[in-house]
Structures are given as structure tokens and as C-alpha cells.
Scaffold this motif. Structure first.
Motif: not given
Length: 180
Positions: A72-76
Motif C-alpha cells: 500500500n505504501c508502494a502504491a502511494v
């Protein structure tokens, strides 16, 4: 509370996290190499393989490393790297409904509905990039960061039982209110 008097809970970013996210986003202007590496990623999994992502994580509060899923952090990080200018005046969905050229919204209703119904993380990632490009690279960094985390929360877990708390409903409310 929204304009219909319904309580809407969709804050996935604290004020501290929003401030850190905006500081990181502004730092991309000085570090164009990181921005380029993140933009080249075709999906969130690709973002995980870059040094730029780990610099992103180091600039976020400790809660990001401890509580938020790394994908999720990578997507952000990957999706926000496509934003050229922060337009903090309106939500992401509201901006998609505003005309970019002429009378038509930046994103058509059909594409907007497809974005809302994304069924995989890869599909969502690709469609958000397309949406940012339709906005000419101008989007609300904090709003979109929150929405990305919200989408992933609903994708990984069951959507909220209260329809007003669902991302698709909030996006539809913002989008169609802005159309009228």
C-alpha cells in the motif's frame, strides 16, 4: 458529516502523515531521479524494487513502516510521483469531474466508473495513473494518498457495511456533485 447529515469516516492519513507526505512530495522536485524511477514502475510491486521507495519510507512517520502494508505504501509513492502539481483545493474525484477542455469532464463517466470498479491492484494502479494524466498532472496529493490507502483497505478487507463510508460512494458523491 457530509451535506446529507451522514457521518462519513474515511481518514486513513493523520495530520502528521499528511504533512510528511506533502514534504516528501515537494522533495521530489529536488530529486528528479527518484521521481523518474517511481514513474517508470508499472505497478506497486515494481515500486518496491526501487531505492526511491525506501527513501520515501524513511521520510514517512514510523507508523508507515509498522502499521501500513508495504504494498500500500508502494502504491502511494508510485502513484503520487505522477502528480506534477499539488491541487489541494478539491478532492481527487471532484477534480476528475471538472472540465479540462471545453464542457466535458476531465474523466468521462464511463472511465470514472471503470476506475471505481477496479478489481485488481494492478488495474487500479494503471487507472489512477491514467486519471492523473487526464488531469494534466494536477491533483490533490493528500486526498489521493488517502484515497489510495482507502481503496487498498477495501480491497484487502471487506468494504464498510455503511455505504456512506465506502470509497466508491464518496467518489461518486464528489464526482457527480461537481458535474452539476
Amino acid at each position: 458529516m457530509n451535506r446529507w447529515g451522514v457521518y462519513v469516516r474515511y481518514d486513513f492519513l493523520t495530520s502528521e502523515e499528511q504533512a510528511a507526505l506533502l514534504r516528501w512530495y515537494k522533495s521530489l522536485n529536488e530529486n528528479r531521479g527518484d521521481r523518474a524511477r517511481l514513474r517508470r514502475a508499472e505497478c506497486a510491486e515494481d515500486v518496491l524494487l526501487t531505492d526511491a521507495f525506501f527513501r520515501f519510507l524513511n521520510q514517512m512517520p514510523d507508523s508507515w513502516r509498522e502499521k501500513k502494508p508495504i504494498l500500500n505504501c508502494a502504491a502511494v509513492a508510485g502513484l503520487l510521483s505522477h502528480i506534477k502539481s499539488d491541487n489541494s483545493g478539491a478532492s481527487f474525484a471532484t477534480l476528475l469531474a471538472r472540465p479540462s477542455k471545453g464542457d466535458k469532464p476531465a474523466m468521462s463517466e464511463l472511465r470514472f466508473q471503470q476506475l471505481q470498479k477496479s478489481t485488481t491492484t494492478h488495474d487500479f494502479y494503471r487507472r489512477v495513473i491514467r486519471a492523473i494524466h487526464l488531469l494534466g498532472g494536477s491533483a490533490n496529493v493528500a486526498s489521493l494518498g488517502n484515497d489510495i490507502l482507502h481503496w487498498h483497505q477495501e480491497f484487502e478487507h471487506q468494504a464498510d457495511r455503511e455505504p456512506a463510508n465506502r470509497l466508491a460512494v464518496r467518489w461518486a458523491t464528489d464526482y457527480f456533485t461537481a458535474l452539476n
